[in-house]
Design a protein around this motif. Structure first.
Motif, PDB file in Angstrom:
ATOM      1  N   GLY A 114       0.795  -1.225   0.000  1.00  0.00           N
ATOM      2  CA  GLY A 114       0.000   0.000   0.000  1.00  0.00           C
ATOM      3  C   GLY A 114       0.824   1.270   0.000  1.00  0.00           C
ATOM      4  N   ALA A 115       2.140   1.161   0.247  1.00  0.00           N
ATOM      5  CA  ALA A 115       3.000   2.340   0.225  1.00  0.00           C
ATOM      6  C   ALA A 115       3.500   2.675  -1.173  1.00  0.00           C
ATOM      7  CB  ALA A 115       4.193   2.139   1.159  1.00  0.00           C
ATOM      8  N   VAL A 116       3.300   1.784  -2.127  1.00  0.00           N
ATOM      9  CA  VAL A 116       3.747   2.053  -3.496  1.00  0.00           C
ATOM     10  C   VAL A 116       2.738   2.982  -4.156  1.00  0.00           C
ATOM     11  CG1 VAL A 116       4.322   1.056  -5.737  1.00  0.00           C
ATOM     12  CG2 VAL A 116       4.869  -0.192  -3.635  1.00  0.00           C
ATOM     13  N   PRO A 117       3.122   4.196  -4.501  1.00  0.00           N
ATOM     14  CA  PRO A 117       2.166   5.147  -5.061  1.00  0.00           C
ATOM     15  C   PRO A 117       1.559   4.667  -6.373  1.00  0.00           C
ATOM     16  CG  PRO A 117       4.162   6.268  -4.341  1.00  0.00           C
ATOM     17  CD  PRO A 117       4.459   4.802  -4.312  1.00  0.00           C
ATOM     18  N   PRO A 118       0.294   4.986  -6.615  1.00  0.00           N
ATOM     19  CA  PRO A 118      -0.343   4.634  -7.892  1.00  0.00           C
ATOM     20  C   PRO A 118       0.452   5.207  -9.056  1.00  0.00           C
ATOM     21  CG  PRO A 118      -1.971   5.450  -6.323  1.00  0.00           C
ATOM     22  CD  PRO A 118      -0.628   5.695  -5.707  1.00  0.00           C
ATOM     23  N   GLY A 119       0.604   4.409 -10.089  1.00  0.00           N
ATOM     24  CA  GLY A 119       1.368   4.828 -11.263  1.00  0.00           C
ATOM     25  C   GLY A 119       2.718   4.163 -11.365  1.00  0.00           C
ATOM     26  N   ALA A 120       3.206   3.612 -10.246  1.00  0.00           N
ATOM     27  CA  ALA A 120       4.476   2.876 -10.271  1.00  0.00           C
ATOM     28  C   ALA A 120       4.205   1.404 -10.513  1.00  0.00           C
ATOM     29  CB  ALA A 120       5.227   3.052  -8.956  1.00  0.00           C
ATOM     30  N   GLU A 121       5.103   0.759 -11.198  1.00  0.00           N
ATOM     31  CA  GLU A 121       5.027  -0.681 -11.452  1.00  0.00           C
ATOM     32  C   GLU A 121       5.760  -1.397 -10.327  1.00  0.00           C
ATOM     33  OE1 GLU A 121       4.066  -4.029 -14.032  1.00  0.00           O
ATOM     34  OE2 GLU A 121       3.741  -1.904 -14.490  1.00  0.00           O
ATOM     35  N   LEU A 122       5.083  -2.324  -9.648  1.00  0.00           N
ATOM     36  CA  LEU A 122       5.694  -3.060  -8.546  1.00  0.00           C
ATOM     37  C   LEU A 122       6.078  -4.464  -8.986  1.00  0.00           C
ATOM     38  CD1 LEU A 122       6.477  -3.553  -5.560  1.00  0.00           C
ATOM     39  CD2 LEU A 122       4.073  -4.184  -5.154  1.00  0.00           C
ATOM     40  N   VAL A 123       7.345  -4.814  -8.781  1.00  0.00           N
ATOM     41  CA  VAL A 123       7.827  -6.176  -8.973  1.00  0.00           C
ATOM     42  C   VAL A 123       8.201  -6.704  -7.588  1.00  0.00           C
ATOM     43  CG1 VAL A 123       9.567  -7.671 -10.024  1.00  0.00           C
ATOM     44  CG2 VAL A 123       8.707  -5.664 -11.274  1.00  0.00           C
ATOM     45  N   VAL A 124       7.521  -7.753  -7.153  1.00  0.00           N
ATOM     46  CA  VAL A 124       7.824  -8.353  -5.843  1.00  0.00           C
ATOM     47  C   VAL A 124       8.903  -9.409  -6.040  1.00  0.00           C
ATOM     48  CG1 VAL A 124       6.914  -9.617  -3.862  1.00  0.00           C
ATOM     49  CG2 VAL A 124       5.481  -7.914  -5.028  1.00  0.00           C
ATOM     50  N   GLY A 125      10.033  -9.190  -5.425  1.00  0.00           N
ATOM     51  CA  GLY A 125      11.138 -10.123  -5.590  1.00  0.00           C
ATOM     52  C   GLY A 125      12.284  -9.778  -4.672  1.00  0.00           C
ATOM     53  N   GLU A 126      13.181 -10.723  -4.502  1.00  0.00           N
ATOM     54  CA  GLU A 126      14.335 -10.558  -3.628  1.00  0.00           C
ATOM     55  C   GLU A 126      15.503  -9.935  -4.395  1.00  0.00           C
ATOM     56  OE1 GLU A 126      14.601 -11.054  -0.451  1.00  0.00           O
ATOM     57  OE2 GLU A 126      12.689 -12.039  -0.037  1.00  0.00           O
ATOM     58  N   LEU A 127      16.078  -8.903  -3.837  1.00  0.00           N
ATOM     59  CA  LEU A 127      17.223  -8.256  -4.476  1.00  0.00           C
ATOM     60  C   LEU A 127      18.414  -9.198  -4.548  1.00  0.00           C
ATOM     61  CD1 LEU A 127      18.269  -5.599  -5.675  1.00  0.00           C
ATOM     62  CD2 LEU A 127      18.958  -4.937  -3.366  1.00  0.00           C
ATOM     63  N   GLY A 128      18.517 -10.127  -3.614  1.00  0.00           N
ATOM     64  CA  GLY A 128      19.626 -11.078  -3.622  1.00  0.00           C
ATOM     65  C   GLY A 128      19.515 -12.144  -4.679  1.00  0.00           C
ATOM     66  N   ASN A 129      18.378 -12.217  -5.352  1.00  0.00           N
ATOM     67  CA  ASN A 129      18.182 -13.177  -6.441  1.00  0.00           C
ATOM     68  C   ASN A 129      18.672 -12.536  -7.740  1.00  0.00           C
ATOM     69  OD1 ASN A 129      17.060 -14.712  -8.600  1.00  0.00           O
ATOM     70  ND2 ASN A 129      15.520 -15.552  -7.219  1.00  0.00           N
ATOM     71  N   ARG A 130      19.837 -12.925  -8.178  1.00  0.00           N
ATOM     72  CA  ARG A 130      20.440 -12.285  -9.361  1.00  0.00           C
ATOM     73  C   ARG A 130      19.572 -12.428 -10.602  1.00  0.00           C
ATOM     74  NH1 ARG A 130      25.936 -11.169  -8.480  1.00  0.00           N
ATOM     75  NH2 ARG A 130      26.106 -10.621  -6.278  1.00  0.00           N
ATOM     76  N   LYS A 131      18.882 -13.575 -10.720  1.00  0.00           N
ATOM     77  CA  LYS A 131      18.025 -13.799 -11.888  1.00  0.00           C
ATOM     78  C   LYS A 131      16.887 -12.775 -11.913  1.00  0.00           C
ATOM     79  CE  LYS A 131      15.494 -17.521 -14.276  1.00  0.00           C
ATOM     80  NZ  LYS A 131      14.135 -16.933 -14.342  1.00  0.00           N
TER      81      LYS A 131
END
Length: 336
Positions: A40-57
């Motif tokens: 809910g903190a991601v402002p409308p208009g931004a594209e959200l990708v849920v993923g781990e930064l430590g996952n290089r792929k």
């Protein structure tokens, strides 16, 4: 129109930066695991990708999926006390993930990189206010992890031309003046939201750690910068990297406020007293930590627009008073 990748853009500072980018017409992709952030903190208009930064792929797929003009990196572990209990975790995540992201950025040809850094680099400083020439002597694994990340970015610039800006801010505080975003951590470790929670009955009474410091009222003084002003600083250094070299800046108010002054400001905002008790000093807490922002002002034209303590505390209180359950409450309202 430019497009930027914001890691940790569902978190407190990151979400305010996303909002600032969107408001000036940029496109934004957020990469966040949602372990600490909130959908809910991601402002409308931004594209959200849920993923781990430590996952290089995952990182490589995101960088391959869009053409980015730069990266703003906020995803990190940030609790000083926890870092002393789990130093290897902090070094692994904060250093490894930052430099892994930088390496992927170089391969993808994304050559501007803004790092959310910290005043914890300076440890127990010799001079106040703290400017960029102060010796960096971190006394926590968290501070050391950010110093290692900054040094890695210096090597990436020298070897590959990855231009980076590192902002060492002291205490980000406050909330979006429009009421769209706020601060919601679990656990909460910051003074202002804990004072707000205490006065609203959402948390325990405060403990004031130390009343015998060499300060006007005997309590420790810290530097607070409004999160919206902090967002403006990030945008300014991001733009500076278009044609300029890598840079490092301290970001703060330049003045600071004591614990009792913060409590008084919360009481003004709430119109009632903050419950608190007095306790002994905590080991390692210096009396005063205040930043010099002279270099940032001089080189970018940055000026805090919400610089008063009442501006900072007032917006923090207003958001929390309207959102007693934080983003969890917003999520429940959306589901309903």
């Amino acid at each position: 129109m430019a497009r930027y990748l914001v890691t940790g853009g569902a978190g407190y500072v990151g979400s305010h930066i996303v909002l600032a980018l969107l408001e000036r017409g940029d496109e934004v992709v957020v990469l966040d695991s949602l372990r600490q952030g909130h959908r809910g903190a991601v402002p409308p208009g931004a594209e959200l990708v849920v993923g781990e930064l430590g996952n290089r792929k995952t990182v490589e797929e995101v960088l391959a999926g869009w053409r980015f003009d730069g990266i703003l990196h906020f995803a990190a572990l940030s609790l000083v006390g926890e870092s002393m209990r789990e130093p290897l975790r902090y070094i692994t995540e904060n250093v490894g993930n930052t430099l892994g992201l930088a390496e992927a950025a170089v391969r993808a040809g994304v050559m501007r990189f803004v790092l959310s850094s910290t005043a914890a680099l300076f440890g127990l400083p010799d001079r106040i206010p703290i400017d960029e020439t102060e010796a960096m002597k971190p006394v926590s694994a968290y501070g050391d992890s950010k110093l290692m990340a900054e040094r890695g970015l210096e090597w990436a610039d020298g070897a590959h031309g990855l231009r980076s800006a590192c902002l060492r801010y002291f205490n980000a505080a406050g909330a979006d003046p429009g009421g769209r975003l706020g601060e919601d951590h679990d656990p909460e470790t910051h003074l202002i939201p804990n004072a707000v929670n205490a006065v609203l009955g959402l948390g325990p009474p405060l403990t004031v750690f130390g009343t015998d410091y060499d300060t006007p009222d005997g309590t420790a003084i810290r530097d607070y910068v409004h999160v919206t002003d902090l967002a403006d600083a990030h945008l300014r250094v991001l733009d500076k990297l278009k044609d300029g070299p890598s840079c490092r800046y301290n970001v703060g108010s330049g003045t600071g406020a004591s614990v009792l002054e913060v409590i008084a400001a919360v009481e003004r905002a709430a119109g009632k007293p903050v419950p608190y008790s007095l306790g002994p000093r905590r080991a390692g807490d210096p009396a005063v930590l205040v930043a010099s922002n002279a270099k940032l002002r001089r080189e970018t034209g940055w000026e805090p627009k919400l610089g008063s303590l009442d501006d900072i505390v007032g917006t923090a209180y207003a958001w929390r008073a309207r959102n007693l359950k934080g983003y969890r409450g917003l999520a429940a309202e959306t589901a309903a």
